[in-house]
Scaffold this active site. Structure first.
Site, PDB file in Angstrom:
ATOM      1  N   GLU A 162       6.539   1.560 -21.198  1.00 23.46           N
ATOM      2  CA  GLU A 162       6.570   0.811 -22.460  1.00 23.46           C
ATOM      3  C   GLU A 162       7.458   1.501 -23.473  1.00 23.46           C
ATOM      4  O   GLU A 162       7.799   2.668 -23.340  1.00 23.46           O
ATOM      5  CB  GLU A 162       5.156   0.654 -23.028  1.00 23.46           C
ATOM      6  CG  GLU A 162       4.286   1.895 -22.989  1.00 23.46           C
ATOM      7  CD  GLU A 162       4.769   3.061 -23.814  1.00 23.46           C
ATOM      8  OE1 GLU A 162       5.298   2.818 -24.927  1.00 23.46           O
ATOM      9  OE2 GLU A 162       4.623   4.210 -23.382  1.00 23.46           O
ATOM     10  N   GLY A 304       6.717   8.368 -22.732  1.00 22.34           N
ATOM     11  CA  GLY A 304       6.636   6.942 -22.461  1.00 22.34           C
ATOM     12  C   GLY A 304       7.783   6.512 -21.574  1.00 22.34           C
ATOM     13  O   GLY A 304       8.259   7.283 -20.744  1.00 22.34           O
ATOM     14  N   GLU A 305       8.226   5.258 -21.714  1.00 24.22           N
ATOM     15  CA  GLU A 305       9.331   4.695 -20.928  1.00 24.22           C
ATOM     16  C   GLU A 305       8.993   4.546 -19.447  1.00 24.22           C
ATOM     17  O   GLU A 305       9.860   4.187 -18.647  1.00 24.22           O
ATOM     18  CB  GLU A 305      10.612   5.551 -21.035  1.00 24.22           C
ATOM     19  CG  GLU A 305      11.120   5.796 -22.430  1.00 24.22           C
ATOM     20  CD  GLU A 305      12.375   6.650 -22.450  1.00 24.22           C
ATOM     21  OE1 GLU A 305      12.902   6.993 -21.371  1.00 24.22           O
ATOM     22  OE2 GLU A 305      12.839   6.981 -23.556  1.00 24.22           O
ATOM     23  N   GLY A 306       7.789   4.888 -19.026  1.00 21.27           N
ATOM     24  CA  GLY A 306       7.475   4.915 -17.607  1.00 21.27           C
ATOM     25  C   GLY A 306       7.919   6.190 -16.920  1.00 21.27           C
ATOM     26  O   GLY A 306       7.910   6.275 -15.687  1.00 21.27           O
TER      27      GLY A 306
END
EC number: 2.4.2.21
Length: 338
Positions: A162, A304-306
């Protein structure tokens, strides 16, 4: 709001018919594992991961040849409360950075051979400020869940990520509503807020809980009132993955807020999910314990960002490669001494 024909009713109906994990496939994998050229149990959790993959996919020979990192990006009205040191415009800037290949997740995906898709969720229209009104109405929340369900087709291993300025604030609000306890326990520093910003973040969560106190007994109401579009979309992605028998690797604090909503609806709803890592953000370790998930990695990450899920995909795919590629004792002509 009407008491009949609610959009959320369809979500609840799907939750009532989730396919179980396949015990026979897992047993077949463990039987083969016992014949591989290694001492029993010597690959530790890698052996469990291989069996889990087979159980989720209902395959004695599971696959992970089409891995996908799906990053959902959204903006939040509560950002105007000064809960982040960065303006909401940074969300769109980071989405552009993903597209240009300049973010950390791009490098990880490129190095590990993972697909990457980024889904923008109406960045120009932030959700409502949760300290003043619900983030979404029910129809919009249900539609966003449905969007997430449609976003994950074509993969056999899904990593969730996300992006969204202020989304650790809404995640903390979701956790506080679902799990209770002191708000400060759930509120972390996010992207590095100073003491004044942290105080504003805590106050925002407290105000949001107070505003919605009479409606937080239903996890889907928690989602729509306190969450965001990326969290709703990830609820849909996790749900669709279960229905389609796709294993899921959860990322950090915000991704697990989506998982927590489904877990609150049905504790077995996350059997097809593993925790990619333990984030350094907030009370993520506590969240994972409540979800019954032991993280594969603990690297002090909170990007974040996966990113943590993507790194963990390398471990999951390695577990599968060992299981499917190793010779058995008979194939190798090695005597099995157990």
């Amino acid at each position: 709001m009407s008491n009949s024909g609610l959009p959320f009713d369809d979500i609840r109906a799907l939750m009532a018919h989730l396919p179980p994990l396949d015990a026979e496939a897992a047993a077949a994998i463990r039987a083969r594992d016992a014949q591989l050229t290694k001492p029993p149990g010597s690959l530790g959790r890698l052996e469990d991961i291989a069996a889990w993959l087979g159980a989720v996919q209902a395959k004695a020979i599971p696959t992970a040849s089409r891995p996908l990192v799906a990053v959902f990006a959204a903006n939040h009205g509560v950002a105007a409360r000064g809960v982040s040191p960065y303006p909401a415009s940074v969300t769109a800037a980071m989405v552009s950075n993903f597209a240009a290949g300049g973010a950390a997740i791009n490098q990880i995906c490129g190095h590990l051979g993972l697909g990457l898709k980024v889904f923008e969720l109406a960045l120009e229209i932030p959700t409502a400020d949760i300290t003043v009104e619900p983030a979404l109405d029910e129809a919009a929340c249900a539609a966003t869940i449905a969007f997430g369900m449609e976003a994950i087709h074509g993969t056999d291993l899904l990593c969730l990520g996300e992006m969204g300025i202020a989304n650790t604030t809404v995640a903390a609000a979701v956790y506080a509503a679902l799990f209770g306890g002191e708000v400060r326990h759930w509120v972390g520093r996010g992207t590095g807020v100073d003491d004044a910003g942290y105080a504003r973040k805590v106050a925002a969560v407290e105000d949001a809980l107070a505003l919605n106190r009479d409606h937080l007994g239903d996890p889907l109401e928690v989602l729509r009132r306190l969450g965001g579009r990326e969290i709703a979309a990830m609820v849909g992605a996790i749900l669709a993955a279960r229905i389609e028998r796709v294993p899921v690797i959860l990322d950090g604090y915000v991704v697990c807020a989506a998982a927590a909503v489904l877990h609150a609806l049905d504790p077995d709803a996350l059997d097809h999910c593993v925790a990619g890592h333990r984030s350094a953000e907030g009370a993520h370790g506590d969240v994972l314990e409540r979800l019954g998930k032991k993280p594969l990695l603990d690297l002090g990450m909170r990007l974040g960002e996966g990113s943590g899920a993507a790194l963990a995909a390398g471990i999951v795919r390695s577990a599968l490669a060992c299981h499917t590629g190793m010779a058995t004792f008979s194939q190798a002509g090695v005597e099995d001494r157990g």
